[in-house]
Design an enzyme around this catalytic site. Structure first.
Site, PDB file in Angstrom:
ATOM      1  N   GLU A  99       0.392  -1.333  -0.371  1.00 38.15           N
ATOM      2  CA  GLU A  99       0.204   0.078  -0.066  1.00 38.15           C
ATOM      3  C   GLU A  99       0.885   1.259  -0.405  1.00 38.15           C
ATOM      4  O   GLU A  99       2.096   0.712   0.134  1.00 38.15           O
ATOM      5  CB  GLU A  99      -1.194  -0.040   1.424  1.00 38.15           C
ATOM      6  N   ARG A 135      -7.467   2.282  12.513  1.00 37.63           N
ATOM      7  CA  ARG A 135      -6.369   2.602  12.255  1.00 37.63           C
ATOM      8  C   ARG A 135      -6.162   3.803  10.530  1.00 37.63           C
ATOM      9  O   ARG A 135      -7.489   3.544   9.755  1.00 37.63           O
ATOM     10  CB  ARG A 135      -5.379   1.275  11.730  1.00 37.63           C
ATOM     11  N   ASN A 171      -4.926   4.671   7.634  1.00 40.36           N
ATOM     12  CA  ASN A 171      -4.617   4.022   5.992  1.00 40.36           C
ATOM     13  C   ASN A 171      -3.951   4.677   4.609  1.00 40.36           C
ATOM     14  O   ASN A 171      -2.785   5.552   4.922  1.00 40.36           O
ATOM     15  CB  ASN A 171      -5.844   3.016   5.453  1.00 40.36           C
ATOM     16  N   ASN A 179      -9.205   6.455   0.926  1.00 44.88           N
ATOM     17  CA  ASN A 179      -8.093   5.393   0.137  1.00 44.88           C
ATOM     18  C   ASN A 179      -7.238   6.652  -0.955  1.00 44.88           C
ATOM     19  O   ASN A 179      -6.881   7.556  -0.048  1.00 44.88           O
ATOM     20  CB  ASN A 179      -8.549   4.414  -0.267  1.00 44.88           C
ATOM     21  N   ASP A 210      -9.589   1.796  -5.081  1.00 47.95           N
ATOM     22  CA  ASP A 210      -8.435   1.616  -4.207  1.00 47.95           C
ATOM     23  C   ASP A 210      -7.191   2.550  -3.973  1.00 47.95           C
ATOM     24  O   ASP A 210      -8.148   3.620  -3.485  1.00 47.95           O
ATOM     25  CB  ASP A 210      -7.344   0.201  -3.968  1.00 47.95           C
TER      26      ASP A 210
END
Ligand code: ZN
Length: 282
Positions: free
Chosen positions: A17, A99, A101, A147, A197
């Site tokens: 990521e 959390r 991202n 995202n 995403d």
């Protein structure tokens, strides 16, 4: 428009990521969220990795040296030489199931990054802005999976993905203050197995979108029209970033899952240059 997609010789991630090209260092950084890892790869092929000590969703360079992470507990500064970490600002310390991202910095060096619930509860996350003075401001509440974020070449719009909406949205963006408003749909995928995403914006204001569950990167024109689809040999494509000295290499992160190369880092040459990533200026 693009050349061959090739896998790079770095360890495969469980959930890659947050790729980000650091022009000053001539290196790509990215994360492996559940492995608590930050990875770096220089243009001449030297790979390094660091332990972030907690899940980490995004990494950006810091003006003046070092890196800044969007991690489980908030925004952390990392000294890659020493491998040491320090908290810049806690985020949602009262919500232990959340959390941080994905995230990115605007051209003024503000770090925009969002949160999500570990169990992906709809609406449990939010989008935040970390300013140079380390103040954290909540910009958007009720986010599912925060995202991809990117800005138009004219710096007047901000693209944003909440994966659980199956859309790429766009905001009006005020460069002087970082304020956003007038959220609207830029491109919609329709609910299904495939979710948008991460994203990257190129110098022609087209938006490249990674498709989780879709084995694909898509390029959308400024009017939201789909103009290109790139096959990626991994089902879960998580994000992409332009890099290389001329910003004409598209780096692509993926996650483990169906497909022969899940978790691999890919690169491909692209005819149009991307916009440079911005460092955190605080
Ligand atoms: Zn993501």
């Amino acid at each position: 428009m693009i050349g061959n997609v090739t896998e790079l010789a770095v360890p495969r991630a469980s959930l890659g990521e947050g790729p980000c090209w650091d022009a000053e260092a001539g290196a790509l950084y990215w994360t492996d969220i559940p492995a608590h890892r930050v990875h770096g790869l220089t243009g001449d092929g030297i790979h390094t990795e660091w332990d972030a000590g907690q899940p980490v969703g995004a990494v950006v360079p810091r003006a003046g040296g070092g890196l800044v992470l969007a991690a489980r507990d908030g925004f952390l500064a990392m000294d890659p030489g020493a491998g040491s970490l320090s908290m810049l600002a806690a985020v949602e310390p009262d919500i232990p199931g959340n959390r941080m991202n994905d995230g990115a910095c605007d051209r003024a060096g503000r770090f925009f990054a969002g949160t999500m619930a570990d169990d992906e509860s709809p609406g449990a996350g939010a989008l935040y802005l970390l300013a140079a003075d380390r103040q954290v401001t909540k910009l958007v509440a009720g986010v599912g999976i925060s995202n991809g974020i990117g800005w138009s070449p004219d710096n007047r719009r901000m693209y944003y993905i909440d994966s659980l909406t199956y859309r790429v949205d766009v905001f009006d963006y005020e460069a002087g203050t970082g304020a956003i408003g007038n959220r609207r749909t830029f491109a919609s995928l329709g609910a299904g197995e495939v979710m948008p995403d991460g994203l990257a914006v190129d110098s022609e204001d087209s938006v490249w979108v990674a498709l989780w569950g879709g084995s694909e990167i898509r390029r959308y024109a400024p009017d939201g029209r789909l103009t290109l689809s790139v096959d990626i040999p991994a089902a879960n494509v998580t994000s992409c970033a332009f890099g290389g000295p001329d910003l004409r290499t598209l780096y692509i992160t993926t996650a483990a899952g169906p497909g022969r190369s899940g978790g691999a880092l890919f690169a491909c040459p692209v005819a149009v240059a991307g916009l440079p990533a911005n460092p955190f200026r605080g």
